[in-house]
Design a protein around this motif. Structure first.
Motif, PDB file in Angstrom:
ATOM      1  N   VAL A 153      22.057 -51.690  17.939  1.00 35.21           N
ATOM      2  CA  VAL A 153      22.726 -50.533  17.345  1.00 35.21           C
ATOM      3  C   VAL A 153      23.737 -49.983  18.345  1.00 35.21           C
ATOM      4  O   VAL A 153      23.406 -49.711  19.501  1.00 35.21           O
ATOM      5  CB  VAL A 153      21.713 -49.437  16.953  1.00 35.21           C
ATOM      6  CG1 VAL A 153      22.439 -48.206  16.416  1.00 35.21           C
ATOM      7  CG2 VAL A 153      20.744 -49.972  15.899  1.00 35.21           C
ATOM      8  N   GLU A 154      24.966 -49.800  17.885  1.00 37.45           N
ATOM      9  CA  GLU A 154      26.042 -49.394  18.795  1.00 37.45           C
ATOM     10  C   GLU A 154      25.913 -47.947  19.249  1.00 37.45           C
ATOM     11  O   GLU A 154      26.070 -47.639  20.434  1.00 37.45           O
ATOM     12  CB  GLU A 154      27.404 -49.602  18.108  1.00 37.45           C
ATOM     13  CG  GLU A 154      28.580 -49.300  19.024  1.00 37.45           C
ATOM     14  CD  GLU A 154      29.906 -49.627  18.361  1.00 37.45           C
ATOM     15  OE1 GLU A 154      30.950 -49.278  18.946  1.00 37.45           O
ATOM     16  OE2 GLU A 154      29.891 -50.232  17.266  1.00 37.45           O
ATOM     17  N   ASN A 155      25.645 -47.043  18.331  1.00 34.08           N
ATOM     18  CA  ASN A 155      25.649 -45.616  18.672  1.00 34.08           C
ATOM     19  C   ASN A 155      24.246 -45.018  18.588  1.00 34.08           C
ATOM     20  O   ASN A 155      24.013 -44.034  17.891  1.00 34.08           O
ATOM     21  CB  ASN A 155      26.596 -44.857  17.734  1.00 34.08           C
ATOM     22  CG  ASN A 155      28.037 -45.310  17.896  1.00 34.08           C
ATOM     23  OD1 ASN A 155      28.536 -45.437  19.014  1.00 34.08           O
ATOM     24  ND2 ASN A 155      28.704 -45.560  16.781  1.00 34.08           N
ATOM     25  N   TRP A 156      23.307 -45.601  19.321  1.00 33.49           N
ATOM     26  CA  TRP A 156      21.926 -45.131  19.286  1.00 33.49           C
ATOM     27  C   TRP A 156      21.688 -43.939  20.215  1.00 33.49           C
ATOM     28  O   TRP A 156      20.722 -43.191  20.051  1.00 33.49           O
ATOM     29  CB  TRP A 156      20.962 -46.260  19.643  1.00 33.49           C
ATOM     30  CG  TRP A 156      21.130 -46.797  21.044  1.00 33.49           C
ATOM     31  CD1 TRP A 156      21.937 -47.817  21.429  1.00 33.49           C
ATOM     32  CD2 TRP A 156      20.456 -46.353  22.218  1.00 33.49           C
ATOM     33  NE1 TRP A 156      21.829 -48.046  22.785  1.00 33.49           N
ATOM     34  CE2 TRP A 156      20.918 -47.158  23.292  1.00 33.49           C
ATOM     35  CE3 TRP A 156      19.517 -45.358  22.490  1.00 33.49           C
ATOM     36  CZ2 TRP A 156      20.463 -46.986  24.608  1.00 33.49           C
ATOM     37  CZ3 TRP A 156      19.057 -45.194  23.792  1.00 33.49           C
ATOM     38  CH2 TRP A 156      19.528 -46.003  24.832  1.00 33.49           C
ATOM     39  N   ARG A 178      18.258 -50.517  20.968  1.00 35.47           N
ATOM     40  CA  ARG A 178      19.021 -50.619  22.223  1.00 35.47           C
ATOM     41  C   ARG A 178      19.822 -51.920  22.287  1.00 35.47           C
ATOM     42  O   ARG A 178      20.853 -51.984  22.949  1.00 35.47           O
ATOM     43  CB  ARG A 178      18.073 -50.493  23.416  1.00 35.47           C
ATOM     44  CG  ARG A 178      17.493 -49.093  23.600  1.00 35.47           C
ATOM     45  CD  ARG A 178      16.368 -49.094  24.612  1.00 35.47           C
ATOM     46  NE  ARG A 178      16.858 -49.351  25.944  1.00 35.47           N
ATOM     47  CZ  ARG A 178      17.081 -48.419  26.872  1.00 35.47           C
ATOM     48  NH1 ARG A 178      16.861 -47.146  26.583  1.00 35.47           N
ATOM     49  NH2 ARG A 178      17.516 -48.729  28.071  1.00 35.47           N
ATOM     50  N   SER A 179      19.334 -52.934  21.605  1.00 34.71           N
ATOM     51  CA  SER A 179      20.005 -54.239  21.617  1.00 34.71           C
ATOM     52  C   SER A 179      21.026 -54.406  20.505  1.00 34.71           C
ATOM     53  O   SER A 179      22.036 -55.102  20.688  1.00 34.71           O
ATOM     54  CB  SER A 179      18.959 -55.361  21.510  1.00 34.71           C
ATOM     55  OG  SER A 179      18.083 -55.350  22.607  1.00 34.71           O
TER      56      SER A 179
END
Length: 230
Positions: free
Chosen positions: A189-192, A186-187
């Motif tokens: 990774v851009e496309n989680w 969540r902190s």
């Protein structure tokens, strides 16, 4: 046409749900991920397996892959508190080599196979590289991870131990590991999160799960959709 039908069905099913319920579903969708998948290898105690799924669902993990070499996985509603209803549990009853089949399939989909291990050379979950999606493997309560899984692993993680006890309960270890990994993606990774199409598909699925006899309603709605198009 399929996208139009799904949108139509979502609108129709949504008419039966309160605004509060729909807003809650949107909140869950915004926090859902398939960047992390969970693999359970030969978990012996069904309470542990279902507790692991409950923890993962609470943290937003959608997919669970079950390897059954010796122990049969049983879906439960007590320990999981209804979590099973909202996630995807993948079982492979026809597979003769489930460990290899599951892990090779996940690798082919771009997942890095990460194995929990007491190995001192393994990294802590928060130190794990998140350069690609992760399939985290939790092993058998008695024997841990199989040698076959170790051979197919891309990386190993371990939880810190500072007491006299030899190991964590597998469901507790899973909860700690999941929390650490989900917090990190969540902190960093851009496309989680789910993409828009995936959200739309699950939105419809979950609207239907909120209703009794949804298949009967769907047949009626499909006829209404088809009559509008003719």
């Amino acid at each position: 046409m399929e996208a139009q039908l799904n949108h139509f069905l979502t609108q129709k099913f949504g008419e039966f749900l309160s605004n509060e319920r729909k807003q809650f579903i949107e909140s869950v969708l915004e926090n859902r991920t398939d960047y992390i998948r969970v693999v359970l290898e030969d978990i012996r105690d069904p309470h542990n397996a279902n507790a692991i799924i409950r923890s993962g669902e609470c943290l937003g993990i959608q997919h669970y892959h079950i390897i059954e070499n010796e122990n049969v996985f049983k879906l439960g509603r007590g320990v999981s508190r209804g979590a099973i209803k909202w996630v995807d549990v993948h079982q492979y009853p026809e597979s003769k080599t489930p460990t290899a089949d599951v892990l090779h399939d996940l690798k082919s989909k771009g997942y890095k196979v990460v194995v929990t291990s007491p190995n001192n050379e393994a990294c802590a979950p928060e130190e794990l590289s998140l350069d690609q999606p992760i399939a985290i493997v939790m092993g058998n309560e008695r024997d841990g991870i199989s040698e076959e899984t170790k051979a197919l692993a891309d990386e190993f993680v371990r939880l810190p131990m500072h007491g006299f006890t030899e190991s964590y309960n597998v469901s507790v270890a899973a909860g700690i590991t999941f929390y650490s990994l989900v917090s990190k993606i969540r902190s960093f990774v851009e496309n989680w999160q789910f993409d828009d199409l995936t959200k739309a598909n699950y939105r419809l699925q979950w609207y239907k799960k909120c209703m009794a006899r949804p298949d009967d309603y769907e047949k009626f709605f499909v006829k209404a959709f088809e009559s509008e198009k003719t």
